[in-house]
Design a protein around this motif. Structure first.
Motif, PDB file in Angstrom:
ATOM      1  N   VAL A 105       0.552  -1.233  -0.137  1.00  0.00           N
ATOM      2  CA  VAL A 105      -0.230  -0.117   0.052  1.00  0.00           C
ATOM      3  C   VAL A 105       0.903   0.719   0.239  1.00  0.00           C
ATOM      4  CG1 VAL A 105      -1.918   1.445   1.880  1.00  0.00           C
ATOM      5  CG2 VAL A 105      -2.035  -1.121   0.966  1.00  0.00           C
ATOM      6  N   VAL A 106       0.463   2.153  -0.964  1.00  0.00           N
ATOM      7  CA  VAL A 106       1.433   3.594  -0.227  1.00  0.00           C
ATOM      8  C   VAL A 106       0.684   4.392  -0.871  1.00  0.00           C
ATOM      9  CG1 VAL A 106       2.886   1.929  -2.788  1.00  0.00           C
ATOM     10  CG2 VAL A 106       1.322   3.762  -3.683  1.00  0.00           C
ATOM     11  N   THR A 107       1.744   5.369  -0.619  1.00  0.00           N
ATOM     12  CA  THR A 107       1.020   7.220  -0.084  1.00  0.00           C
ATOM     13  C   THR A 107       1.264   7.891  -1.584  1.00  0.00           C
ATOM     14  OG1 THR A 107       0.886   7.159   2.271  1.00  0.00           O
ATOM     15  CG2 THR A 107       0.606   8.769   1.550  1.00  0.00           C
ATOM     16  N   GLN A 108       0.684   8.818  -1.689  1.00  0.00           N
ATOM     17  CA  GLN A 108       0.414   9.249  -2.950  1.00  0.00           C
ATOM     18  C   GLN A 108       0.082  11.098  -2.290  1.00  0.00           C
ATOM     19  OE1 GLN A 108      -0.949   7.477  -5.456  1.00  0.00           O
ATOM     20  NE2 GLN A 108       0.419   7.551  -6.850  1.00  0.00           N
ATOM     21  N   SER A 109       0.953  12.073  -2.867  1.00  0.00           N
ATOM     22  CA  SER A 109       0.205  13.236  -2.535  1.00  0.00           C
ATOM     23  C   SER A 109      -0.145  13.994  -4.952  1.00  0.00           C
ATOM     24  CB  SER A 109       1.540  13.957  -2.235  1.00  0.00           C
ATOM     25  OG  SER A 109       1.591  14.099  -0.788  1.00  0.00           O
ATOM     26  N   VAL A 110      -1.458  14.019  -4.421  1.00  0.00           N
ATOM     27  CA  VAL A 110      -1.779  14.105  -5.633  1.00  0.00           C
ATOM     28  C   VAL A 110      -2.946  15.465  -6.699  1.00  0.00           C
ATOM     29  CG1 VAL A 110      -2.454  11.612  -5.663  1.00  0.00           C
ATOM     30  CG2 VAL A 110      -4.818  13.002  -5.011  1.00  0.00           C
ATOM     31  N   PHE A 111      -3.011  15.720  -6.877  1.00  0.00           N
ATOM     32  CA  PHE A 111      -3.670  16.371  -7.953  1.00  0.00           C
ATOM     33  C   PHE A 111      -2.966  18.104  -7.119  1.00  0.00           C
ATOM     34  CE2 PHE A 111      -7.626  13.970  -8.148  1.00  0.00           C
ATOM     35  CZ  PHE A 111      -7.738  14.409  -9.236  1.00  0.00           C
ATOM     36  N   ALA A 112      -1.356  18.302  -7.256  1.00  0.00           N
ATOM     37  CA  ALA A 112      -0.053  18.897  -7.044  1.00  0.00           C
ATOM     38  C   ALA A 112      -0.530  19.405  -5.723  1.00  0.00           C
ATOM     39  CB  ALA A 112      -1.135  20.740  -7.244  1.00  0.00           C
ATOM     40  N   ALA A 113      -0.285  18.172  -4.821  1.00  0.00           N
ATOM     41  CA  ALA A 113      -0.452  17.658  -3.921  1.00  0.00           C
ATOM     42  C   ALA A 113      -1.361  18.792  -3.109  1.00  0.00           C
ATOM     43  CB  ALA A 113       1.383  18.959  -3.106  1.00  0.00           C
ATOM     44  N   SER A 114      -2.677  18.474  -2.881  1.00  0.00           N
ATOM     45  CA  SER A 114      -3.979  18.779  -2.436  1.00  0.00           C
ATOM     46  C   SER A 114      -4.175  18.335  -1.792  1.00  0.00           C
ATOM     47  CB  SER A 114      -4.994  20.255  -3.380  1.00  0.00           C
ATOM     48  OG  SER A 114      -3.952  20.587  -4.178  1.00  0.00           O
ATOM     49  N   PHE A 115      -4.082  16.931  -2.316  1.00  0.00           N
ATOM     50  CA  PHE A 115      -4.257  15.586  -1.102  1.00  0.00           C
ATOM     51  C   PHE A 115      -3.152  14.558  -1.007  1.00  0.00           C
ATOM     52  CE2 PHE A 115      -8.187  17.447  -3.695  1.00  0.00           C
ATOM     53  CZ  PHE A 115      -9.280  17.689  -2.062  1.00  0.00           C
ATOM     54  N   THR A 116      -3.341  14.157  -0.249  1.00  0.00           N
ATOM     55  CA  THR A 116      -2.692  12.722  -0.056  1.00  0.00           C
ATOM     56  C   THR A 116      -4.227  11.355   0.255  1.00  0.00           C
ATOM     57  OG1 THR A 116      -1.479  13.829   1.601  1.00  0.00           O
ATOM     58  CG2 THR A 116      -1.502  11.565   1.929  1.00  0.00           C
ATOM     59  N   THR A 117      -3.277  10.341  -1.015  1.00  0.00           N
ATOM     60  CA  THR A 117      -4.741   9.360  -0.616  1.00  0.00           C
ATOM     61  C   THR A 117      -3.574   7.884  -0.916  1.00  0.00           C
ATOM     62  OG1 THR A 117      -2.804   9.079  -3.554  1.00  0.00           O
ATOM     63  CG2 THR A 117      -5.155  10.493  -2.961  1.00  0.00           C
ATOM     64  N   ARG A 118      -4.224   6.455  -0.528  1.00  0.00           N
ATOM     65  CA  ARG A 118      -3.718   5.111  -0.304  1.00  0.00           C
ATOM     66  C   ARG A 118      -4.075   4.933  -1.348  1.00  0.00           C
ATOM     67  NH1 ARG A 118      -1.980   3.247   4.860  1.00  0.00           N
ATOM     68  NH2 ARG A 118      -3.217   1.238   4.338  1.00  0.00           N
ATOM     69  N   SER A 119      -2.862   3.960  -2.535  1.00  0.00           N
ATOM     70  CA  SER A 119      -3.511   3.231  -2.987  1.00  0.00           C
ATOM     71  C   SER A 119      -3.381   1.725  -3.081  1.00  0.00           C
ATOM     72  CB  SER A 119      -2.673   3.929  -4.267  1.00  0.00           C
ATOM     73  OG  SER A 119      -2.952   5.154  -4.397  1.00  0.00           O
ATOM     74  N   ARG A 120      -2.986   0.898  -4.171  1.00  0.00           N
ATOM     75  CA  ARG A 120      -2.755  -0.158  -4.101  1.00  0.00           C
ATOM     76  C   ARG A 120      -3.275  -0.709  -5.504  1.00  0.00           C
ATOM     77  NH1 ARG A 120      -6.911  -4.021  -3.515  1.00  0.00           N
ATOM     78  NH2 ARG A 120      -9.249  -3.049  -2.685  1.00  0.00           N
ATOM     79  N   VAL A 121      -2.515  -1.692  -5.965  1.00  0.00           N
ATOM     80  CA  VAL A 121      -2.407  -2.864  -7.738  1.00  0.00           C
ATOM     81  C   VAL A 121      -3.304  -3.604  -7.029  1.00  0.00           C
ATOM     82  CG1 VAL A 121      -0.938  -3.717  -8.856  1.00  0.00           C
ATOM     83  CG2 VAL A 121      -0.530  -1.640  -7.837  1.00  0.00           C
ATOM     84  N   VAL A 122      -4.218  -4.048  -7.706  1.00  0.00           N
ATOM     85  CA  VAL A 122      -4.961  -5.252  -7.614  1.00  0.00           C
ATOM     86  C   VAL A 122      -4.847  -6.019  -8.742  1.00  0.00           C
ATOM     87  CG1 VAL A 122      -7.291  -3.919  -6.250  1.00  0.00           C
ATOM     88  CG2 VAL A 122      -7.557  -4.018  -8.549  1.00  0.00           C
ATOM     89  N   ARG A 123      -3.905  -5.752  -9.729  1.00  0.00           N
ATOM     90  CA  ARG A 123      -3.755  -7.102 -10.475  1.00  0.00           C
ATOM     91  C   ARG A 123      -1.937  -6.919 -11.307  1.00  0.00           C
ATOM     92  NH1 ARG A 123      -6.663  -6.393 -16.061  1.00  0.00           N
ATOM     93  NH2 ARG A 123      -7.975  -6.732 -14.800  1.00  0.00           N
TER      94      ARG A 123
END
Length: 326
Positions: free
Chosen positions: A132-150
């Motif tokens: 599970v990774v953490t990213q800063s998205v939309f010009a670092a306005s939001f922080t997301t947790r993402s995962r790969v499912v395939r």
């Protein structure tokens, strides 16, 4: 235990700091297996082993220096077939992201870019990717947790996202057998020009960055920014406005259309804080701004702000740092 491939960024056997950060992150997920390619690759094993690599897959074929990108993708594909990793970690540079994207396409894996944190997924949470990774998205306005499912995750990680933590491991050197694809020789390197040495750290890898913007008001005044940077052992950055005005080289531009940095300390001098600039530095750990406009948007995201004329504040700050350093 699951294994994690770490693509080694090195120059003639000298391992660059972001790779050591990747090894730290890889140990959170499984056992790091490093992939070192090109001239001097075998010389990286000692340092990689000292930082947790259980094995170092090495291939010093000349193709890695003679052609762009594709030979490295061929090698990582071969490494994936040999190891079956739960994830592949790559430094989030321009070349690193291209290598990662091509590898993900080749292996049918999910791609996660500009990541700032990596952790092992809980059972049933991370799908087949295992991370599970953490990213800063939309010009670092939001922080997301993402995962790969395939498929296994292919992840590019921003420099300075983790502290380097040495941990002794075997660092066993294993020859990697690579069969180069037909496209490997498609783009040949016809020449190289050495970058002018400044004595300062690489912008994207620096622990401290001092940047100047429109408020610097001229190329000759960037000497103030450079002096402050040198007193801190920092890299020098610039806003797009300063670069477009010809005051500083494009290679130093920080922002959405320039370089993305994530240092421990970012000092913005004379930078208003347009969203394009914020996109390239908002993940910095501590942000300091110097601007005479108290309403400048940059003050919305700083940890410390100084409302004042940079031509007075910056020299005083530089003198104080030098005095404290003795």
């Amino acid at each position: 235990m699951a294994e994690v491939l770490v693509f080694v960024d090195h120059v003639d056997g000298v391992v660059r700091k972001p790779t050591l950060e990747l090894l730290t992150l890889a140990r959170r997920v499984g056992e790091p297996v490093a992939v070192a390619l090109g001239a001097g690759a075998g010389a990286t094993a000692g340092v990689l082993g000292e930082h947790g690599a259980v094995r170092v897959l090495v291939d010093e074929a000349p193709e890695y220096g003679e052609f762009l990108v594709v030979p490295k993708v061929d090698a990582l594909r071969a490494a994936c077939e040999a190891v079956s990793p739960v994830a592949v970690l790559v430094v989030s540079s321009a070349e690193g992201k291209e290598v990662a994207a091509r590898l993900a396409l080749r292996t049918g894996s999910g791609l996660l870019t500009d990541v700032v944190d990596v952790e092992a997924g809980e059972a049933g949470e991370a799908g087949e990717g295992g991370v599970v990774v953490t990213q800063s998205v939309f010009a670092a306005s939001f922080t997301t947790r993402s995962r790969v499912v395939r498929g296994g995750a292919v992840v590019t990680v921003k420099p300075n996202s983790a502290s380097v933590e040495p941990v002794a491991a075997a660092g066993e050197v294993v020859a990697l057998e690579v069969s180069f694809s037909q496209g490997a020789s498609g783009t040949r390197v016809t020449g190289r020009e050495a970058r002018e040495a400044t004595g300062r750290p690489e912008l994207t890898e620096a622990a401290i960055v001092v940047s100047g913007g429109r408020g610097v008001n001229g190329a000759e005044n960037f000497a103030l920014i450079e002096a402050l940077a040198d007193s801190l052992g920092a890299a020098v950055g610039a806003s797009r406005a300063a670069v477009d005005a010809g005051w500083y080289p494009h290679s130093a531009q920080v922002g959405q259309t320039g370089k993305s940095v994530s240092p421990q300390l970012y000092i913005a001098s004379g930078i208003s804080g347009a969203i394009q600039h914020r996109a390239g530095m908002q993940t910095s750990k501590t942000i300091v701004a110097i601007n005479k406009d108290a309403e400048a948007p940059i003050f919305d995201l700083v940890d410390y702000g100084v409302v004042g004329d940079l031509f007075q504040v910056v020299p005083q700050l530089t003198d104080e740092i030098k005095a404290r350093k003795g």
